[in-house]
Design a protein around this motif. Structure first.
Motif, PDB file in Angstrom:
ATOM      1  N   MET A  95     -43.662 169.896   7.301  1.00 17.28           N
ATOM      2  CA  MET A  95     -44.151 170.992   8.020  1.00 17.28           C
ATOM      3  C   MET A  95     -44.832 171.795   7.179  1.00 17.28           C
ATOM      4  SD  MET A  95     -42.220 173.366  10.951  1.00 17.28           S
ATOM      5  CE  MET A  95     -43.202 174.613  11.990  1.00 17.28           C
ATOM      6  N   LEU A  96     -46.098 172.478   7.542  1.00 18.30           N
ATOM      7  CA  LEU A  96     -46.793 173.273   6.814  1.00 18.30           C
ATOM      8  C   LEU A  96     -46.121 174.894   6.602  1.00 18.30           C
ATOM      9  CD1 LEU A  96     -50.479 172.579   8.207  1.00 18.30           C
ATOM     10  CD2 LEU A  96     -49.473 171.900   5.810  1.00 18.30           C
ATOM     11  N   PHE A  97     -45.296 175.218   7.554  1.00 19.34           N
ATOM     12  CA  PHE A  97     -44.630 176.382   7.255  1.00 19.34           C
ATOM     13  C   PHE A  97     -43.335 176.537   8.248  1.00 19.34           C
ATOM     14  CE2 PHE A  97     -48.260 176.396  10.297  1.00 19.34           C
ATOM     15  CZ  PHE A  97     -47.628 176.505  11.367  1.00 19.34           C
ATOM     16  N   ASP A  98     -42.636 177.533   7.940  1.00 16.98           N
ATOM     17  CA  ASP A  98     -41.494 177.844   9.097  1.00 16.98           C
ATOM     18  C   ASP A  98     -41.580 179.082   9.575  1.00 16.98           C
ATOM     19  OD1 ASP A  98     -40.798 179.716   7.094  1.00 16.98           O
ATOM     20  OD2 ASP A  98     -39.171 178.443   6.139  1.00 16.98           O
ATOM     21  N   LEU A  99     -40.678 179.505  10.472  1.00 17.53           N
ATOM     22  CA  LEU A  99     -40.688 180.689  11.297  1.00 17.53           C
ATOM     23  C   LEU A  99     -40.807 181.940  10.309  1.00 17.53           C
ATOM     24  CD1 LEU A  99     -38.496 180.032  14.267  1.00 17.53           C
ATOM     25  CD2 LEU A  99     -40.753 179.602  14.173  1.00 17.53           C
ATOM     26  N   THR A 100     -40.009 181.845   9.002  1.00 10.40           N
ATOM     27  CA  THR A 100     -39.863 183.041   8.194  1.00 10.40           C
ATOM     28  C   THR A 100     -41.325 183.239   7.825  1.00 10.40           C
ATOM     29  OG1 THR A 100     -37.574 182.651   7.651  1.00 10.40           O
ATOM     30  CG2 THR A 100     -39.010 183.838   6.185  1.00 10.40           C
ATOM     31  N   ASP A 101     -42.240 182.437   7.257  1.00 11.17           N
ATOM     32  CA  ASP A 101     -43.574 182.273   6.865  1.00 11.17           C
ATOM     33  C   ASP A 101     -44.486 182.818   7.924  1.00 11.17           C
ATOM     34  OD1 ASP A 101     -43.274 180.913   4.620  1.00 11.17           O
ATOM     35  OD2 ASP A 101     -43.358 178.997   5.441  1.00 11.17           O
ATOM     36  N   LEU A 102     -44.243 182.599   9.406  1.00  9.97           N
ATOM     37  CA  LEU A 102     -45.045 183.215  10.275  1.00  9.97           C
ATOM     38  C   LEU A 102     -44.596 184.676  10.498  1.00  9.97           C
ATOM     39  CD1 LEU A 102     -45.136 180.424  13.117  1.00  9.97           C
ATOM     40  CD2 LEU A 102     -46.749 180.744  11.050  1.00  9.97           C
ATOM     41  N   ARG A 103     -43.343 184.710  10.700  1.00 11.44           N
ATOM     42  CA  ARG A 103     -43.011 186.479  10.793  1.00 11.44           C
ATOM     43  C   ARG A 103     -43.280 187.363   9.432  1.00 11.44           C
ATOM     44  NH1 ARG A 103     -37.880 184.041  12.252  1.00 11.44           N
ATOM     45  NH2 ARG A 103     -37.489 184.225  14.707  1.00 11.44           N
ATOM     46  N   LEU A 104     -43.379 186.781   8.400  1.00 15.80           N
ATOM     47  CA  LEU A 104     -43.824 187.321   7.227  1.00 15.80           C
ATOM     48  C   LEU A 104     -45.084 187.764   7.226  1.00 15.80           C
ATOM     49  CD1 LEU A 104     -43.472 188.301   4.358  1.00 15.80           C
ATOM     50  CD2 LEU A 104     -43.491 186.245   3.586  1.00 15.80           C
ATOM     51  N   PHE A 105     -45.916 186.640   7.734  1.00 19.09           N
ATOM     52  CA  PHE A 105     -47.621 186.885   7.611  1.00 19.09           C
ATOM     53  C   PHE A 105     -48.132 187.908   8.726  1.00 19.09           C
ATOM     54  CE2 PHE A 105     -52.029 185.853   8.111  1.00 19.09           C
ATOM     55  CZ  PHE A 105     -52.520 185.395   6.756  1.00 19.09           C
ATOM     56  N   ILE A 106     -47.438 187.846   9.591  1.00 17.07           N
ATOM     57  CA  ILE A 106     -47.600 188.843  10.877  1.00 17.07           C
ATOM     58  C   ILE A 106     -47.297 190.233  10.320  1.00 17.07           C
ATOM     59  CG2 ILE A 106     -47.083 189.718  13.123  1.00 17.07           C
ATOM     60  CD1 ILE A 106     -46.567 186.607  13.927  1.00 17.07           C
ATOM     61  N   LEU A 107     -46.245 190.399   9.562  1.00 20.16           N
ATOM     62  CA  LEU A 107     -45.936 191.658   9.242  1.00 20.16           C
ATOM     63  C   LEU A 107     -46.789 192.096   8.039  1.00 20.16           C
ATOM     64  CD1 LEU A 107     -43.675 193.809   9.776  1.00 20.16           C
ATOM     65  CD2 LEU A 107     -42.217 192.576   7.841  1.00 20.16           C
ATOM     66  N   ILE A 108     -47.183 191.111   7.063  1.00 15.74           N
ATOM     67  CA  ILE A 108     -48.096 191.582   6.167  1.00 15.74           C
ATOM     68  C   ILE A 108     -49.595 191.931   6.736  1.00 15.74           C
ATOM     69  CG2 ILE A 108     -49.926 190.728   4.145  1.00 15.74           C
ATOM     70  CD1 ILE A 108     -47.257 188.710   3.729  1.00 15.74           C
ATOM     71  N   ALA A 109     -49.878 191.373   7.934  1.00 15.40           N
ATOM     72  CA  ALA A 109     -51.239 191.702   8.656  1.00 15.40           C
ATOM     73  C   ALA A 109     -50.967 193.255   9.146  1.00 15.40           C
ATOM     74  CB  ALA A 109     -51.576 190.704   9.603  1.00 15.40           C
TER      75      ALA A 109
ATOM     76  N   THR B 102     -45.575 194.498  -0.735  1.00 18.58           N
ATOM     77  CA  THR B 102     -44.164 195.169  -1.072  1.00 18.58           C
ATOM     78  C   THR B 102     -43.593 195.589   0.132  1.00 18.58           C
ATOM     79  OG1 THR B 102     -45.147 195.943  -3.351  1.00 18.58           O
ATOM     80  CG2 THR B 102     -43.129 196.899  -2.398  1.00 18.58           C
ATOM     81  N   ARG B 103     -44.011 196.341   1.054  1.00 16.17           N
ATOM     82  CA  ARG B 103     -43.420 196.844   2.306  1.00 16.17           C
ATOM     83  C   ARG B 103     -42.898 195.807   3.242  1.00 16.17           C
ATOM     84  NH1 ARG B 103     -46.675 201.083   5.412  1.00 16.17           N
ATOM     85  NH2 ARG B 103     -48.296 199.840   4.689  1.00 16.17           N
ATOM     86  N   SER B 104     -43.648 194.569   3.269  1.00 11.31           N
ATOM     87  CA  SER B 104     -43.463 193.394   3.985  1.00 11.31           C
ATOM     88  C   SER B 104     -42.063 192.733   3.667  1.00 11.31           C
ATOM     89  CB  SER B 104     -44.563 192.516   4.346  1.00 11.31           C
ATOM     90  OG  SER B 104     -45.693 193.212   4.595  1.00 11.31           O
ATOM     91  N   ALA B 105     -41.968 192.765   2.276  1.00 12.44           N
ATOM     92  CA  ALA B 105     -40.957 191.828   1.659  1.00 12.44           C
ATOM     93  C   ALA B 105     -39.531 192.879   1.740  1.00 12.44           C
ATOM     94  CB  ALA B 105     -41.038 192.107  -0.110  1.00 12.44           C
ATOM     95  N   GLU B 106     -39.809 194.341   2.006  1.00 12.59           N
ATOM     96  CA  GLU B 106     -38.749 194.871   2.167  1.00 12.59           C
ATOM     97  C   GLU B 106     -38.223 194.952   3.560  1.00 12.59           C
ATOM     98  OE1 GLU B 106     -40.146 199.073   1.114  1.00 12.59           O
ATOM     99  OE2 GLU B 106     -40.048 198.478  -1.109  1.00 12.59           O
ATOM    100  N   ARG B 107     -39.035 194.837   4.398  1.00 11.74           N
ATOM    101  CA  ARG B 107     -38.732 194.734   5.962  1.00 11.74           C
ATOM    102  C   ARG B 107     -38.275 193.539   6.169  1.00 11.74           C
ATOM    103  NH1 ARG B 107     -42.289 198.044   9.468  1.00 11.74           N
ATOM    104  NH2 ARG B 107     -41.701 196.711  11.033  1.00 11.74           N
TER     105      ARG B 107
END
Length: 308
Positions: free
Chosen positions: A1-15, A21-26
């Protein structure tokens, strides 16, 4: 699979935060792990998703496309969880609603109070937004249900009319326009107005009407609610354009004269907007139907015709 749910949640948060940095903390991830996840995503797709800048990160055009799909995918995940939650008393449903000022301050609190009493396992987030932000929220999947007033267009969205309201003029009893029967909005512009705050849907709507006519709205004061508007009107600080439903309610406790507006745009259809009614979780579809039922129970009340 190209990505998992954590990848998607993380990318949405980064956007949303424009910051690794703040996305990593969250997300309770290390900065290194966060950076590696994004690099792996970019490697799998063979293209850059983020521009790294000194002040943070920005999405590339490819990143914008990935974000749109990620939001839709996560919305489907939430819908799946919602539909399954009816089989597990320990899971709660969550409905996100973006709504205009009238909905947030006038009729939705009572409707949601009744609905949540009947559905103790459901939580709701109700946020006041402008019409264009409401439509964008539904399109992007950041809201499940949008409530708007007036004509709306949303390509690919379902728009469900559920009631009608009317904008009217409220004045103090001693104001020159009190009891005149009908006026046009243009006829009110020679007088000072009481308006809602800058971020309200009604303020933006009336400003657009005034701008298109080439005239100017004389705002004496701006307030945060229809109740505050009516109290200012009652003391003759100025006149105010308010929804009929709000004006009639506050007239029960305040000395107000209500005057009908003859402008065609004063009659406004209330609509709910969703991406797809069938795709909503069962409890969200229940809320849509509940709103329809509750608003249908209250017939529109005509403005009282006062003697001149």
């Amino acid at each position: 699979m190209l990505f998992d749910l954590t990848d998607l949640r993380l990318f949405i948060l980064i956007a949303e935060l424009n910051s690794l940095t703040r996305s990593a903390e969250r997300m309770n991830l290390s900065l290194a792990a966060t950076s590696n996840r994004i690099k792996e995503l970019e490697a799998r797709f063979g293209m850059r998703l983020l521009y790294r800048e000194s002040k943070g990160v920005q999405l590339t055009p490819a990143g914008q496309t990935f974000l749109s799909h990620a939001q839709q995918f996560m919305q489907q995940v939430e819908r799946l969880k919602g539909d399954m939650q009816q089989y597990n008393n320990g899971i709660k449903g969550y409905i996100r609603i973006f709504a205009n000022t009238t909905a947030v301050t006038e009729f939705m609190p009572e409707i949601l109070g009744k609905f949540l009493t009947l559905h103790p396992q459901v939580n709701v987030a109700l946020e006041e937004r402008l019409n264009h932000d409401i439509m964008r929220g539904i399109q992007e999947g950041t809201a499940d249900i949008g409530i708007v007033a007036g004509p709306v267009q949303g390509e690919g969205l379902e728009i469900l009319n559920f009631s009608t309201d009317k904008l009217i003029l409220a004045t103090a009893l001693e104001h020159p326009l009190a009891g005149v029967g009908k006026v046009t909005f243009a006829e009110t512009l020679e007088y000072e107005h009481v308006g809602l705050h800058e971020g309200s849907t009604l303020h933006h709507f009336l400003n657009r009407i005034v701008s298109e006519s080439g005239q100017r709205l004389k705002l004496r004061i701006q307030v945060r609610s229809f109740e505050a508007m009516c109290r200012m009107v009652e003391t003759n600080v100025g006149i105010g354009i308010v929804p009929q439903s709000a004006a009639l309610r506050h007239k029960q406790t305040m000395q107000l004269s209500l005057v009908e507006l003859s402008d065609p745009w004063s009659v406004r259809e209330r609509s709910m907007v969703v991406q797809s009614l069938d795709a909503l979780p069962l409890y969200a579809r229940d809320l849509v139907e509940f709103i329809r039922q509750q608003t249908a129970q209250v017939p529109p009340v005509p403005v009282e015709k006062e003697a001149a």
